[in-house]
Scaffold this active site. Structure first.
Site, PDB file in Angstrom:
ATOM      1  CG  ASP A  18      -2.063   0.963   1.119  1.00 56.97           C
ATOM      2  OD1 ASP A  18      -2.336   1.442  -0.008  1.00 56.97           O
ATOM      3  OD2 ASP A  18      -2.688   1.259   2.150  1.00 56.97           O
ATOM      4  CG  ASN A  66      -7.457  -2.595  -5.967  1.00 60.69           C
ATOM      5  OD1 ASN A  66      -6.410  -3.223  -5.797  1.00 60.69           O
ATOM      6  ND2 ASN A  66      -7.881  -1.715  -5.072  1.00 60.69           N
TER       7      ASN A  66
END
Ligand code: FPP
Length: 241
Positions: A18, A66
């Site tokens: 991330d 996503n």
């Protein structure tokens, strides 16, 4: 570089990569530049993991959720993945790495899927380290998919529902083919699992790093491993002091 012990390595490491977007924003670049830099981090961390003897490395490269990101960002991630599979092919094969993938792979663009399938097949007999890419992956979706299979088998009379237990689930979950993760690292400062390896993470040790993924270095990986090696794993049992 933090010191780590060779004999107490986590066998399977999972990483939630991330912070690519924030890395790019800080440099006033667009998010795709962050993902590109993140791709270089993938190369670096795969190399060092193999070198030190990690048996299995699972990278959360693209979550099921996503797909809801802006189309431009999804496209740039798929293009990066395509480039990665092309550019790393030789090294993956030479280094004895077995490539695997988990997730809803049918949703990937055809050219990516073809490269992925070809490299997974070509590297299938390698045994130095298994690198699993979690793509279009969600831990809840993965569990639901296995539950659906169980329900179908029970309806067909080929599975006794009384035989469904945690071991049977583990034997059917694609992400568990390399066993449960011993250590899960998340970069980027957030402290959650975000739908990554939900079943397998039951007794994983968690390590959260503030480092953004594009700047996550070998030393940061060593720091995470050193932290893991300093912990006592009890798996719900009592250990005498
Ligand atoms: C999260 O950062 C990261 C991703 C959604 C994608 C991860 C992809 C890569 C590291 C590169 C491509 C992968 C391979 C295997 C070549 P974010 O965008 O959510 O960052 P932010 O939280 O700072 O916005």
């Amino acid at each position: 570089m933090p010191l780590i012990e060779a004999r107490n390595l986590p066998r399977h490491v999972g990483i939630i990569m991330d912070g690519n977007g924030r890395w790019a924003e800080r440099r006033r670049e667009d998010r795709s530049a962050g993902h590109r830099a993140g791709s270089s981090s993938v190369r670096r961390i795969v190399r060092v993991s193999r070198r030190i003897g990690i048996e299995a490395l699972t990278l959360y490269a693209f979550s099921f959720q996503n797909w809801a990101r802006p189309g431009e960002e999804v496209d740039s991630l798929m293009a990066l993945l395509h480039d990665y599979l092309l550019s790393e092919r030789a090294e993956i094969l030479e280094q004895g790495i077995r490539l695997a993938a988990v997730g809803e792979l049918d949703s990937l663009p055809e050219p990516v899927r073809m490269l992925l399938d070809a490299l997974c097949a070509a590297s299938a007999h390698n045994s130095r380290m298994t690198l699993t890419l979690a793509l279009s992956y969600g831990g809840q979706e993965e569990i639901a998919c296995v539950a659906r299979q169980f329900a179908r088998e029970a309806r067909a009379g080929t599975l006794d529902p009384e035989h469904i237990d945690a071991h049977l689930f583990a034997s059917r979950l694609p992400s568990q083919r390399v066993g449960a993760p011993d250590l899960i690292i998340r970069t980027g400062g957030e402290t959650r699992l975000s739908n990554f390896l939900l079943f397998g993470s039951a007794y994983a040790e968690l390590f959260f790093s503030d480092r953004l993924w594009p700047e996550f270095s070998e030393a940061d990986l060593f720091e995470a491993i050193a932290s893991y090696q300093g912990r006592q794993r009890r798996f719900g049992q009592v250990v005498e002091y």
